[in-house]
Design a protein around this motif. Structure first.
Motif, PDB file in Angstrom:
ATOM      1  N   LYS A 150       0.828  -1.198   0.000  1.00 30.13           N
ATOM      2  CA  LYS A 150       0.000   0.000   0.000  1.00 30.13           C
ATOM      3  C   LYS A 150       0.870   1.258   0.000  1.00 30.13           C
ATOM      4  CE  LYS A 150      -3.860  -2.381   0.686  1.00 30.13           C
ATOM      5  NZ  LYS A 150      -4.969  -2.420  -0.291  1.00 30.13           N
ATOM      6  N   ILE A 151       2.174   1.060  -0.007  1.00 29.91           N
ATOM      7  CA  ILE A 151       3.101   2.179   0.160  1.00 29.91           C
ATOM      8  C   ILE A 151       3.163   3.041  -1.076  1.00 29.91           C
ATOM      9  CG2 ILE A 151       5.527   2.764   0.560  1.00 29.91           C
ATOM     10  CD1 ILE A 151       5.687   0.154   2.193  1.00 29.91           C
ATOM     11  N   ALA A 152       3.302   2.405  -2.247  1.00 32.06           N
ATOM     12  CA  ALA A 152       3.469   3.166  -3.478  1.00 32.06           C
ATOM     13  C   ALA A 152       3.207   2.266  -4.674  1.00 32.06           C
ATOM     14  CB  ALA A 152       4.865   3.765  -3.564  1.00 32.06           C
ATOM     15  N   ARG A 153       2.927   2.909  -5.794  1.00 38.65           N
ATOM     16  CA  ARG A 153       2.816   2.199  -7.079  1.00 38.65           C
ATOM     17  C   ARG A 153       3.681   2.923  -8.093  1.00 38.65           C
ATOM     18  NH1 ARG A 153      -2.764   1.230  -9.400  1.00 38.65           N
ATOM     19  NH2 ARG A 153      -1.607  -0.406 -10.494  1.00 38.65           N
ATOM     20  N   ALA A 154       4.319   2.144  -8.951  1.00 34.12           N
ATOM     21  CA  ALA A 154       5.175   2.696  -9.999  1.00 34.12           C
ATOM     22  C   ALA A 154       4.587   2.310 -11.352  1.00 34.12           C
ATOM     23  CB  ALA A 154       6.601   2.176  -9.870  1.00 34.12           C
ATOM     24  N   LEU A 155       4.253   3.312 -12.172  1.00 33.97           N
ATOM     25  CA  LEU A 155       3.626   3.082 -13.462  1.00 33.97           C
ATOM     26  C   LEU A 155       4.305   3.951 -14.531  1.00 33.97           C
ATOM     27  CD1 LEU A 155      -0.104   3.244 -12.303  1.00 33.97           C
ATOM     28  CD2 LEU A 155       1.162   1.171 -12.901  1.00 33.97           C
ATOM     29  N   ASP A 205       9.102   3.704 -20.491  1.00 26.44           N
ATOM     30  CA  ASP A 205       9.907   4.126 -21.638  1.00 26.44           C
ATOM     31  C   ASP A 205      10.649   5.421 -21.332  1.00 26.44           C
ATOM     32  OD1 ASP A 205      11.060   4.429 -24.065  1.00 26.44           O
ATOM     33  OD2 ASP A 205       9.245   5.007 -25.122  1.00 26.44           O
ATOM     34  N   SER A 206       9.895   6.490 -21.138  1.00 25.16           N
ATOM     35  CA  SER A 206      10.508   7.800 -20.905  1.00 25.16           C
ATOM     36  C   SER A 206      10.428   8.228 -19.448  1.00 25.16           C
ATOM     37  CB  SER A 206       9.835   8.863 -21.777  1.00 25.16           C
ATOM     38  OG  SER A 206       9.995   8.558 -23.159  1.00 25.16           O
ATOM     39  N   TYR A 207       9.261   8.019 -18.832  1.00 24.93           N
ATOM     40  CA  TYR A 207       9.074   8.460 -17.445  1.00 24.93           C
ATOM     41  C   TYR A 207       8.467   7.340 -16.609  1.00 24.93           C
ATOM     42  CZ  TYR A 207       9.957  13.215 -19.053  1.00 24.93           C
ATOM     43  OH  TYR A 207      10.543  14.331 -19.584  1.00 24.93           O
ATOM     44  N   LEU A 208       8.803   7.322 -15.329  1.00 24.78           N
ATOM     45  CA  LEU A 208       8.214   6.422 -14.366  1.00 24.78           C
ATOM     46  C   LEU A 208       7.480   7.284 -13.341  1.00 24.78           C
ATOM     47  CD1 LEU A 208       8.126   3.364 -13.555  1.00 24.78           C
ATOM     48  CD2 LEU A 208       9.958   3.893 -11.938  1.00 24.78           C
ATOM     49  N   ILE A 244       9.756  10.533 -12.710  1.00 23.43           N
ATOM     50  CA  ILE A 244      11.192  10.279 -12.820  1.00 23.43           C
ATOM     51  C   ILE A 244      11.554   9.992 -14.278  1.00 23.43           C
ATOM     52  CG2 ILE A 244      13.093   8.801 -12.074  1.00 23.43           C
ATOM     53  CD1 ILE A 244      11.517   8.230  -9.539  1.00 23.43           C
ATOM     54  N   ASP A 245      12.507  10.740 -14.784  1.00 21.29           N
ATOM     55  CA  ASP A 245      12.971  10.557 -16.159  1.00 21.29           C
ATOM     56  C   ASP A 245      13.884   9.332 -16.224  1.00 21.29           C
ATOM     57  OD1 ASP A 245      13.906  10.711 -18.737  1.00 21.29           O
ATOM     58  OD2 ASP A 245      14.740  12.734 -18.565  1.00 21.29           O
ATOM     59  N   VAL A 246      13.452   8.290 -16.953  1.00 21.35           N
ATOM     60  CA  VAL A 246      14.243   7.061 -17.106  1.00 21.35           C
ATOM     61  C   VAL A 246      14.672   6.854 -18.553  1.00 21.35           C
ATOM     62  CG1 VAL A 246      13.192   5.925 -15.121  1.00 21.35           C
ATOM     63  CG2 VAL A 246      12.129   5.691 -17.377  1.00 21.35           C
ATOM     64  N   SER A 247      14.567   7.899 -19.352  1.00 24.13           N
ATOM     65  CA  SER A 247      14.855   7.766 -20.791  1.00 24.13           C
ATOM     66  C   SER A 247      16.318   7.470 -21.073  1.00 24.13           C
ATOM     67  CB  SER A 247      14.426   9.044 -21.521  1.00 24.13           C
ATOM     68  OG  SER A 247      15.139  10.171 -21.035  1.00 24.13           O
TER      69      SER A 247
END
Length: 479
Positions: A410-415, A420-423, A452-455
């Motif tokens: 329940k802490i967090a979700r990452a989508l 591809d470019s952002y998380l 968060i930029d993951v590109s």
């Protein structure tokens, strides 16, 4: 914490094995993170011996100017893009009268040109036909008056050399020997007194030290084993130990903590030298010898009469036994710190199973990113560089599979997943930190942002760790 101990990948054991020398207390030249290789030469032409070193912690090569008396040094960076540098060596490659720097890395042998004052050029590739270079040396192998480069390439198990045109540009690379399993250390030296440099090298997985005769113009004969039964041979050197005019061979092996000297009988009758660590032994004269001393054997010669063979045995002490300190029960994909006792007399080599070393806090302390549930192991080997004597400790680690994962957290979700470019991080906790690790466990991003930029990350599998204000991992996700 920084580590101050610098390790030499290929030890130069010049002094007579059987003499004793005293040294002043340790002097720290410069604090380095994960220091690895070192060499000494006059870099700025002032007649003083300076220091060159590499650090895997900061991925750089630097030199330290001797300000006089060997008590004060000033750092100058040569390069900061050499990940990971295993060996540095100073020699005049372009025949201009100053010492340049040769570097061996994961995937190439390169050099940096010195302008004579200690300012260096951008890297110049000598060869990239290698796979983890653990040792380099230089000598005139083809007899044309300039210095060629010889190297030991570990993972492709070969020893080779690159021919110098005379100005620091290199013609081509030639393999001297293949099948030298885990080649670790190489040295160019005239073994048979024909005034042509031969090549001596150690092979870790073959458990031996060998040489190849230079037939002239850098054409080499077949492999000749000098000494075997060396469990994990890692270094070798050549010096005239008995003053008879030819080069004798010294070797060191880590897994059996053995040092050995092989007397070259080119100019003299045969004598035998054995060096080992306490707990080991030498087999001579049909018996196992456990103590140091002189041993003699009288043999009939083909000319009649007796020939006296002199065996000299010396023994060194290994480091004291020790225990690894750290958590033996962890949750999968967590990061934990493990340490061994601090020491000024020896260094540590670390091995990990079912995990990755993500940080060296000091030579005696590491952080491990553990893998999937099951079992793991961390092993530390303490080695005295001057003798090669070693002792080790292992800690078995139980890895449970009850960590907090994305589907139940329940802490967090990452989508999205894959991203591809952002998380995007969806969480009600405004103080939550996000750290992204690559598949090797190395931290790539640490952020409080919710976009968060993951590109810039390469394609692959990454771990997202959710951390509280004090840095404790409270959740995780794979994407």
């Amino acid at each position: 914490m920084k580590t101050f101990l610098i390790i030499v990948c290929c030890l130069l054991f010049i002094q007579s094995t059987f003499s004793q020398t005293s040294f002043q207390p340790q002097q720290i030249i410069y604090p380095l993170g994960a220091a690895y290789a070192i060499h000494s030469a006059d870099i700025d032409g002032d007649g003083l011996a300076d220091i060159i070193s590499s650090s895997t912690g900061s991925d750089n090569v630097s030199w330290y100017r001797n300000n006089g008396g060997g008590t004060s040094f000033t750092e100058f960076e040569i390069s900061n893009d050499d990940y990971v540098v295993w060996v540095v060596y100073a020699v005049d490659l372009d025949s201009d009268g100053d010492n340049d720097i040769i570097v061996g890395t994961y995937d190439d042998v390169r050099w940096y040109e010195n302008d004579g004052l200690g300012y260096f050029s951008y890297r110049k590739i000598i060869t990239n036909n290698v796979d983890v270079v653990k040792s380099v040396h230089a000598g005139d192998l083809d007899g044309d008056g300039d210095l060629d480069v010889v190297y030991a390439s570990m993972f492709d198990s070969k020893v080779g050399f690159s021919r110098n045109r005379g100005d620091g540009t290199f013609d081509y690379t030639t393999t001297i020997v293949t099948g030298a399993a885990d080649a670790r250390c190489v040295y160019a030296v005239d073994i048979d007194n024909d005034s042509i440099l031969d090549v001596v090298y150690s092979s870790y997985s073959d458990n031996n030290v060998s040489w190849n005769k230079n037939l002239g113009d850098a054409v080499f004969g077949g492999r000749q084993v000098i000494g075997d039964n060396l469990n994990g041979a890692i270094w070798n050197y050549a010096a005239d130990l008995d003053n008879d005019g030819d080069k004798d061979i010294l070797s060191g092996s880590t897994d059996d903590s053995k040092k050995a000297i092989y007397k070259n009988n080119f100019n003299s009758s045969i004598d035998y030298f054995e060096v080992f660590c306490v707990g080991d032994s030498a087999y001579i004269l049909g018996q196992w010898v456990h103590d140091p001393g002189h041993f003699y054997d009288s043999l009939n010669t083909i000319y009649g009469g007796d020939s006296i063979e002199n065996y000299y045995v010396a023994v060194f002490f290994p480091p004291n036994t020790f225990n690894i300190v750290g958590n033996p029960s962890v949750v999968e994909y967590e990061i934990h710190t493990y340490s061994a006792p601090v020491s000024l007399t020896h260094t540590y080599e670390w091995e990990v199973q079912n995990g990755n070393i993500v940080e060296y806090f000091a030579n005696n302390s590491i952080a491990i990113h553990w893998g999937a549930w099951g079992s793991g192991r961390v092993k530390a080997t303490a080695i005295i560089p001057e003798t090669g004597c070693a002792s080790s400790d292992s800690l078995m680690v139980s890895i449970s599979g009850v960590g907090i994962s994305e589907p139940t957290s329940k802490i967090a979700r990452a989508l999205p997943n894959p991203a591809d470019s952002y998380l995007f991080i969806n969480t009600p906790d405004i103080n939550l930190n996000v750290e992204i690790l690559n598949n090797s466990g190395k931290s790539t991003i640490l952020s409080k942002d919710r976009k968060i930029d993951v590109s810039e990350l390469k394609d692959g599998i990454y771990y997202v760790l959710y951390k509280d204000e004090v840095g404790k991992t409270v959740g995780q996700k794979t994407f």
